[in-house]
Design an enzyme around this catalytic site. Structure first.
Site, PDB file in Angstrom:
ATOM      1  N   HIS A 100       0.812  -1.318   0.116  1.00 43.69           N
ATOM      2  CA  HIS A 100       0.121  -0.043   0.008  1.00 43.69           C
ATOM      3  C   HIS A 100       0.951   1.322  -0.094  1.00 43.69           C
ATOM      4  O   HIS A 100       0.360   2.352  -0.004  1.00 43.69           O
ATOM      5  CB  HIS A 100      -0.909   0.016   1.226  1.00 43.69           C
ATOM      6  CG  HIS A 100      -2.300   0.368   0.646  1.00 43.69           C
ATOM      7  ND1 HIS A 100      -3.314   0.491   1.625  1.00 43.69           N
ATOM      8  CD2 HIS A 100      -2.838   1.266  -0.228  1.00 43.69           C
ATOM      9  CE1 HIS A 100      -4.569   0.997   1.038  1.00 43.69           C
ATOM     10  NE2 HIS A 100      -4.158   1.372  -0.101  1.00 43.69           N
ATOM     11  N   ASP A 123      -9.979  -0.229   4.584  1.00 44.59           N
ATOM     12  CA  ASP A 123      -8.653  -1.068   5.071  1.00 44.59           C
ATOM     13  C   ASP A 123      -9.071  -1.185   6.347  1.00 44.59           C
ATOM     14  O   ASP A 123      -9.814  -0.568   7.200  1.00 44.59           O
ATOM     15  CB  ASP A 123      -7.594   0.277   4.953  1.00 44.59           C
ATOM     16  CG  ASP A 123      -5.985  -0.330   4.997  1.00 44.59           C
ATOM     17  OD1 ASP A 123      -5.151   0.246   4.272  1.00 44.59           O
ATOM     18  OD2 ASP A 123      -5.933  -1.269   5.782  1.00 44.59           O
ATOM     19  N   HIS A 125      -6.588  -0.766   8.261  1.00 44.51           N
ATOM     20  CA  HIS A 125      -5.406   0.125   9.004  1.00 44.51           C
ATOM     21  C   HIS A 125      -5.445   1.731   8.337  1.00 44.51           C
ATOM     22  O   HIS A 125      -6.176   1.716   7.089  1.00 44.51           O
ATOM     23  CB  HIS A 125      -4.023  -0.277   8.388  1.00 44.51           C
ATOM     24  CG  HIS A 125      -3.868  -1.784   9.099  1.00 44.51           C
ATOM     25  ND1 HIS A 125      -4.128  -2.638   8.164  1.00 44.51           N
ATOM     26  CD2 HIS A 125      -3.532  -2.403   9.980  1.00 44.51           C
ATOM     27  CE1 HIS A 125      -3.892  -3.989   8.611  1.00 44.51           C
ATOM     28  NE2 HIS A 125      -3.417  -3.670   9.853  1.00 44.51           N
ATOM     29  N   ASP A 127      -2.866   3.746   7.654  1.00 45.30           N
ATOM     30  CA  ASP A 127      -1.884   3.930   6.775  1.00 45.30           C
ATOM     31  C   ASP A 127      -1.436   5.492   6.862  1.00 45.30           C
ATOM     32  O   ASP A 127      -1.011   5.899   5.857  1.00 45.30           O
ATOM     33  CB  ASP A 127      -2.071   3.547   5.450  1.00 45.30           C
ATOM     34  CG  ASP A 127      -2.126   2.039   5.306  1.00 45.30           C
ATOM     35  OD1 ASP A 127      -2.424   1.442   4.173  1.00 45.30           O
ATOM     36  OD2 ASP A 127      -2.166   1.437   6.485  1.00 45.30           O
ATOM     37  N   HIS A 140       4.420   1.139   3.891  1.00 43.52           N
ATOM     38  CA  HIS A 140       3.015   0.826   3.536  1.00 43.52           C
ATOM     39  C   HIS A 140       2.032   1.420   4.809  1.00 43.52           C
ATOM     40  O   HIS A 140       0.759   1.198   4.460  1.00 43.52           O
ATOM     41  CB  HIS A 140       2.696  -0.661   3.045  1.00 43.52           C
ATOM     42  CG  HIS A 140       2.848  -1.559   4.325  1.00 43.52           C
ATOM     43  ND1 HIS A 140       2.324  -2.763   4.473  1.00 43.52           N
ATOM     44  CD2 HIS A 140       3.424  -1.670   5.702  1.00 43.52           C
ATOM     45  CE1 HIS A 140       2.469  -3.745   5.368  1.00 43.52           C
ATOM     46  NE2 HIS A 140       3.206  -2.630   6.281  1.00 43.52           N
ATOM     47  N   ASP A 231      -7.595  -1.877   0.281  1.00 41.89           N
ATOM     48  CA  ASP A 231      -6.527  -2.692   0.972  1.00 41.89           C
ATOM     49  C   ASP A 231      -7.344  -4.151   1.000  1.00 41.89           C
ATOM     50  O   ASP A 231      -8.390  -4.116   1.927  1.00 41.89           O
ATOM     51  CB  ASP A 231      -6.014  -2.323   2.158  1.00 41.89           C
ATOM     52  CG  ASP A 231      -4.694  -3.082   2.801  1.00 41.89           C
ATOM     53  OD1 ASP A 231      -3.809  -2.391   3.442  1.00 41.89           O
ATOM     54  OD2 ASP A 231      -4.758  -4.249   2.604  1.00 41.89           O
ATOM     55  N   ASP A 233      -6.930  -6.486   2.973  1.00 46.25           N
ATOM     56  CA  ASP A 233      -6.945  -6.675   4.256  1.00 46.25           C
ATOM     57  C   ASP A 233      -8.236  -6.259   5.128  1.00 46.25           C
ATOM     58  O   ASP A 233      -8.763  -6.256   6.176  1.00 46.25           O
ATOM     59  CB  ASP A 233      -5.799  -6.592   5.102  1.00 46.25           C
ATOM     60  CG  ASP A 233      -5.368  -5.056   5.559  1.00 46.25           C
ATOM     61  OD1 ASP A 233      -4.124  -4.771   5.559  1.00 46.25           O
ATOM     62  OD2 ASP A 233      -6.190  -4.239   5.545  1.00 46.25           O
ATOM     63  N   GLU A 276      -2.106  -5.217  -1.355  1.00 46.91           N
ATOM     64  CA  GLU A 276      -1.804  -6.325  -0.329  1.00 46.91           C
ATOM     65  C   GLU A 276      -2.135  -7.473  -0.356  1.00 46.91           C
ATOM     66  O   GLU A 276      -2.153  -8.248   0.403  1.00 46.91           O
ATOM     67  CB  GLU A 276      -2.277  -5.635   0.933  1.00 46.91           C
ATOM     68  CG  GLU A 276      -1.659  -4.367   1.376  1.00 46.91           C
ATOM     69  CD  GLU A 276      -0.104  -4.284   1.791  1.00 46.91           C
ATOM     70  OE1 GLU A 276       0.385  -5.308   2.226  1.00 46.91           O
ATOM     71  OE2 GLU A 276       0.498  -3.148   1.985  1.00 46.91           O
TER      72      GLU A 276
HETATM   73  N1  LIG Z   1       0.215   0.670  11.611  1.00 42.87           N
HETATM   74  C1  LIG Z   1       1.370  -0.366  11.198  1.00 42.87           C
HETATM   75  C2  LIG Z   1       0.604  -1.381  10.269  1.00 42.87           C
HETATM   76  S1  LIG Z   1       0.337  -0.635   8.723  1.00 42.87           S
HETATM   77  C3  LIG Z   1      -0.379  -1.830   7.821  1.00 42.87           C
HETATM   78  C4  LIG Z   1       0.077  -1.314   6.509  1.00 42.87           C
HETATM   79  S2  LIG Z   1      -1.554  -2.044   5.150  1.00 42.87           S
HETATM   80  N2  LIG Z   1      -0.995  -1.321   3.848  1.00 42.87           N
HETATM   81  O1  LIG Z   1      -2.800  -1.539   5.786  1.00 42.87           O
HETATM   82  O2  LIG Z   1      -1.176  -3.401   5.519  1.00 42.87           O
HETATM   83  C5  LIG Z   1       2.562   0.433  10.618  1.00 42.87           C
HETATM   84  O3  LIG Z   1       2.387   1.666  10.547  1.00 42.87           O
HETATM   85  O4  LIG Z   1       3.381  -0.468  10.261  1.00 42.87           O
HETATM   86 MN   LIG Z   2      -3.430  -0.335   3.580  1.00 38.83          MN
HETATM   87 MN   LIG Z   3      -4.150  -2.715   5.826  1.00 43.21          MN
END
Ligand SMILES: N[C@@H](CSCCS(N)(=O)=O)C(=O)O
Ligand SMILES: [Mn+2]
Ligand SMILES: [Mn+2]
Length: 320
Positions: A100, A123, A125, A127, A140, A231, A233, A276
């Site tokens: 991502h 998502d 998350h 991000d 990502h 995403d 996920d 992803e």
């Molecule tokens: N908040 C965590 C996990 S971020 C997950 C990225 S994604 N693109 O949604 O899989 C980080 O900053 O690494």
């Molecule tokens: Mn993402």
């Molecule tokens: Mn994600």
């Protein structure tokens, strides 16, 4: 309902260095080999495949905690140029990831072509970590911080990133499906007043109301082209397990497809990221296929496929 879709311009971005789990670069070709282009054509959508981007080899060095900085910056610069070209060719752009972090180039390039746009980010998350709040160093988890005008002063200068100009306002961003948000990200979302439909709001309101409110919110200040950054996920890992950061309690398959069906019917959908998908992370081939098939179905929904059925506008019943 007419199945006359629009025309899709497909870009493969087989890039994985925004995170550290090998395999996500296989996403584009695996999605293609599961029949995306053929299915789009079957539903009346013209398709142009721009192939997979070729990314220059750059040094993979870290800057402090930040991993593969120059590689991420360079790949996204290349993607931004490609996205702009696809949009200038008049297509609805489809960016197949890859991780991502690619949303940096995808949204930047889309905006270079159309100017102001709105973003629907689906998502688990947010991000939206900045390079100074990330605790993993994975890009990502940071793309949104490079895109928002309101965070520009919080993002340091990084090698191969000087080309990125913020192109999105916080008021033109909506999140759907959040359920794994870091404290710094939560602070940023609240500070900027970003519209968020976490998975709790999906539970409370139902996906139909979430989509009505999303579209009302985004069109209040005029109808801008929509960039959907999806995403995989966001969907529950029981349906899409082959991904790098799975989080339990996700969107059902039906909710996930409803989101793309609804946005497609607005006529405002101008670009889509599908990211992803990591074929190497499925425990079984069935796990991988379930993940990839869901990705394909989400994309078909972006191009006017309806689960009620479709037929060509010029269809006529055969006469005896
Ligand atoms: N908040 C965590 C996990 S971020 C997950 C990225 S994604 N693109 O949604 O899989 C980080 O900053 O690494
Ligand atoms: Mn993402
Ligand atoms: Mn994600």
């Amino acid at each position: 309902v007419s199945s006359r879709g629009r025309s899709a311009g497909i870009i493969g971005a087989a890039f994985w260095r925004g995170q550290s789990r090998l395999g996500v670069h296989e996403g584009p070709d695996r999605i293609r080999s599961s029949g995306l282009l053929e299915r789009l054509k079957q539903q009346g959508c013209a398709v142009k495949d721009y192939g997979n981007l070729v990314f220059d080899d750059v040094d993979e060095s870290s800057v402090g905690l930040l991993k593969s900085v120059a590689a991420v910056g360079g790949a996204n610069r290349r993607l931004s140029e490609a996205m702009k070209a696809v949009k200038m060719d008049g297509h609805t752009a489809v960016m197949l990831g890859g991780d991502h972090s690619l949303a940096i180039g995808s949204i930047h390039g889309h905006s270079a072509a159309v100017g102001e746009l709105s973003v629907v980010w689906v998502d688990a998350h947010a991000d939206i970590n900045t390079p100074l709040t990330t605790y993993t160093g994975n890009f990502h988890g940071q793309p949104m911080s490079f895109l928002l005008h309101e965070l520009h002063s919080k993002v340091p200068v990084l090698p191969n990133f000087s080309w990125v100009k913020p192109c999105l306002s916080a008021k033109d961003l909506v999140y759907i499906g959040l359920r794994d948000v870091d404290p710094a990200e939560h602070y940023i979302l609240k500070m900027l007043g970003v519209k968020v439909f976490s998975i709790s709001e999906v539970d409370r309101l139902g996906v139909a109301r979430v989509m009505e409110e999303t579209c009302d919110y985004l069109t209040t200040r005029g109808k801008k082209p929509v960039h959907l950054s999806y995403d995989i996920d966001a969907i529950d890992p029981s349906v899409t397990p082959a991904t790098g950061t799975p989080v339990v309690g996700g969107l059902t398959y039906r909710e996930g497809v409803y989101i793309t069906e609804h946005l497609s019917q607005t006529g405002l959908l101008s670009a889509v990221d599908l990211v992803e998908v990591n074929p190497q992370l499925g425990k079984t081939e069935a796990d991988v296929q379930s993940t990839v098939n869901t990705a394909v179905d989400l994309l078909l929904g972006c191009f006017r496929r309806l689960r009620e059925g479709n037929h060509p506008t010029d269809y006529t019943l055969p006469e005896p």
